[in-house]
Design an enzyme around this catalytic site. Structure first.
Site, PDB file in Angstrom:
ATOM      1  N   LYS A 221      41.075  45.524  46.876  1.00  0.00           N
ATOM      2  CA  LYS A 221      41.585  44.157  46.948  1.00  0.00           C
ATOM      3  C   LYS A 221      42.829  44.064  46.079  1.00  0.00           C
ATOM      4  O   LYS A 221      42.789  44.377  44.892  1.00  0.00           O
ATOM      5  CB  LYS A 221      40.514  43.180  46.458  1.00  0.00           C
ATOM      6  CG  LYS A 221      41.012  41.753  46.384  1.00  0.00           C
ATOM      7  CD  LYS A 221      39.880  40.772  46.159  1.00  0.00           C
ATOM      8  CE  LYS A 221      40.422  39.375  45.980  1.00  0.00           C
ATOM      9  NZ  LYS A 221      39.354  38.392  45.821  1.00  0.00           N
ATOM     10  N   LYS A 275      41.729  44.316  51.644  1.00  0.00           N
ATOM     11  CA  LYS A 275      42.225  42.945  51.631  1.00  0.00           C
ATOM     12  C   LYS A 275      43.521  42.851  50.830  1.00  0.00           C
ATOM     13  O   LYS A 275      43.561  43.417  49.747  1.00  0.00           O
ATOM     14  CB  LYS A 275      41.142  42.068  50.991  1.00  0.00           C
ATOM     15  CG  LYS A 275      41.486  40.615  50.862  1.00  0.00           C
ATOM     16  CD  LYS A 275      40.357  39.905  50.186  1.00  0.00           C
ATOM     17  CE  LYS A 275      40.812  38.496  49.907  1.00  0.00           C
ATOM     18  NZ  LYS A 275      40.176  37.923  48.780  1.00  0.00           N
TER      19      LYS A 275
HETATM   20  C1  PBG Z   1      37.956  35.048  45.323  1.00  0.00           C
HETATM   21  C2  PBG Z   1      38.541  35.289  46.666  1.00  0.00           C
HETATM   22  C3  PBG Z   1      39.860  35.122  47.067  1.00  0.00           C
HETATM   23  C4  PBG Z   1      39.883  35.364  48.434  1.00  0.00           C
HETATM   24  C5  PBG Z   1      38.578  35.680  48.824  1.00  0.00           C
HETATM   25  N1  PBG Z   1      37.770  35.635  47.707  1.00  0.00           N
HETATM   26  C6  PBG Z   1      41.077  34.695  46.330  1.00  0.00           C
HETATM   27  C7  PBG Z   1      41.504  35.426  45.161  1.00  0.00           C
HETATM   28  O1  PBG Z   1      41.038  36.519  44.851  1.00  0.00           O
HETATM   29  O2  PBG Z   1      42.347  34.869  44.470  1.00  0.00           O
HETATM   30  C8  PBG Z   1      41.087  35.243  49.299  1.00  0.00           C
HETATM   31  C9  PBG Z   1      40.825  34.966  50.741  1.00  0.00           C
HETATM   32  C10 PBG Z   1      41.993  34.430  51.490  1.00  0.00           C
HETATM   33  O3  PBG Z   1      43.130  34.320  50.996  1.00  0.00           O
HETATM   34  O4  PBG Z   1      41.766  34.088  52.667  1.00  0.00           O
HETATM   35  N2  PBG Z   1      37.916  36.095  44.455  1.00  0.00           N
END
Ligand code: PBG
Length: 354
Positions: A221, A275
């Site tokens: 991520k 992601k």
């Molecule tokens: C929380 C999380 C996030 C997303 C999914 N879980 C945001 C982040 O890490 O700041 C992003 C999903 C999206 O942008 O659609 N940790």
């Protein structure tokens, strides 16, 4: 000037073609366009297919009843109260979407430094899980494990003197996972990027008798600008102090993604995720090739917003861009995609027009 075209081996020679005579027919044995000539032929040679089974539909939750509150930066996406979430779950089940992902908008009054609302067995997510499991038991439910919807500072972990504490955070995340599993969550999805959290959550779940609960690790991520609209939806963009670059990955790195994924698999992840989605297809392909695990991509909020904004302005065909973006994930090796387009694309697939 004569230009030489490559010729099929069985004809054994290269035939020069005079470019000054463009109307002349080329003597080509190999013509890839034959297979693209008709729709039936294109269907016959198609390598990848998107099906409703590939979809995980993220939903935003909000307190109240009969609430459908628009998210400004995500056209057609709404925060739903639990009753409306159950309606969405029914719709998803009818469309044979296998799984939902739930994200809460937490009342700011319930956010604190420690994200303690994450551990409340009656928090919004837990109530929604129970309602969905009661009314639509055939659909899978996935929940994030991370503290950002619950912390006053908007970070995924515990913060002390501006530093995110890894190990202290992990022990809270284990408790959060247990609270969600207790409520009936099928798939725990740690999205926090703390070191060692998958292993700790796996042992915590097993020790509590939840050995059937799956883990989908947000394994690679990245610290991405494409999460902006999501943070609007869960209300953390207003509160976030600083950025997440000490725990989410540097977009410049690729080998590191493989190490992260390998760790999570070793710690017991059943499925892994990359992601964001489209800007990271190279990572997705490498991960799938290297490990052969069930591998998912998250087409994140910013990717959705870009397509919807361009479509809303008439700058591109939204439905075509949606479908093309989703088949790209399959081509790169994804077993499935978390996408805000899930219901919309499932509808087009059911009609047979995608
Ligand atoms: C929380 C999380 C996030 C997303 C999914 N879980 C945001 C982040 O890490 O700041 C992003 C999903 C999206 O942008 O659609 N940790």
């Amino acid at each position: 000037m004569a230009i030489k075209f490559g010729r099929p081996l069985e004809r054994g020679r290269i035939v020069p073609v005079e470019t000054e005579k463009p109307a002349e027919r080329l003597d080509l044995a190999i013509r890839p366009r034959r297979n693209r000539r008709a729709e039936w032929a294109r269907r016959m040679v198609r390598e990848h297919v998107l099906s409703t089974d590939d979809l995980i539909w993220p939903l935003f939750l909000v307190d109240g009843t009969k609430v459908r509150a628009p998210v400004d930066s995500m056209p057609d996406v709404e925060r739903l109260s639990i009753d409306e979430t159950v309606r969405a779950a029914e719709r998803a089940a009818k469309l044979t979407i296998p799984c939902l992902a739930l994200f809460p908008y937490t009342d700011p009054a319930r956010r604190d430094d420690a994200g303690s609302e994450a551990l409340n067995p009656d928090n919004l997510v837990c109530r929604a899980i129970r309602a969905i499991k009661k009314e639509v038991p055939e659909i899978g439910v996935l929940c994030d494990v991370a503290l950002d919807p619950y912390t006053s500072h908007g970070h995924d972990g515990l913060l002390r003197d501006g530093v995110i504490l890894n190990d202290e955070t992990v022990s809270v995340l284990v408790r959060q996972a247990l609270v969600e599993a207790e409520a009936g969550c099928d798939i725990i999805a740690p999205s926090d990027m703390m070191d060692g959290r998958v292993g700790a959550i796996r042992s915590g779940l097993d020790a509590a008798g939840f050995d059937d609960v799956q883990i989908m690790a947000y394994a690679a991520k990245y610290a991405s600008a494409f999460y902006g609209p999501f943070r609007d939806a869960v209300g953390s963009s207003a509160t976030l102090i600083g950025d997440k670059r000490t725990y989410q990955m540097d977009p410049a790195n690729s080998d590191e993604a493989l190490r992260e994924v390998e760790l999570d698999i070793g710690e017991g992840a059943d499925m892994v995720m990359v992601k964001p989605g489209l800007p990271y297809l190279d990572i997705l392909a490498r991960v799938k090739n290297a490990f052969g695990m069930p591998t998912f991509a998250y087409q994140v909020s910013g990717e959705y917003a870009m397509i919807m904004a361009a479509a809303g302005n008439g700058w591109l065909d939204g439905d075509k861009a949606m479908t093309e973006s989703l088949i790209a994930f399959k081509r790169a090796g994804a077993d499935g995609v978390l996408t805000y387009f899930a219901a919309r694309v499932a509808e087009t697939l059911k009609k047979g027009v995608a």
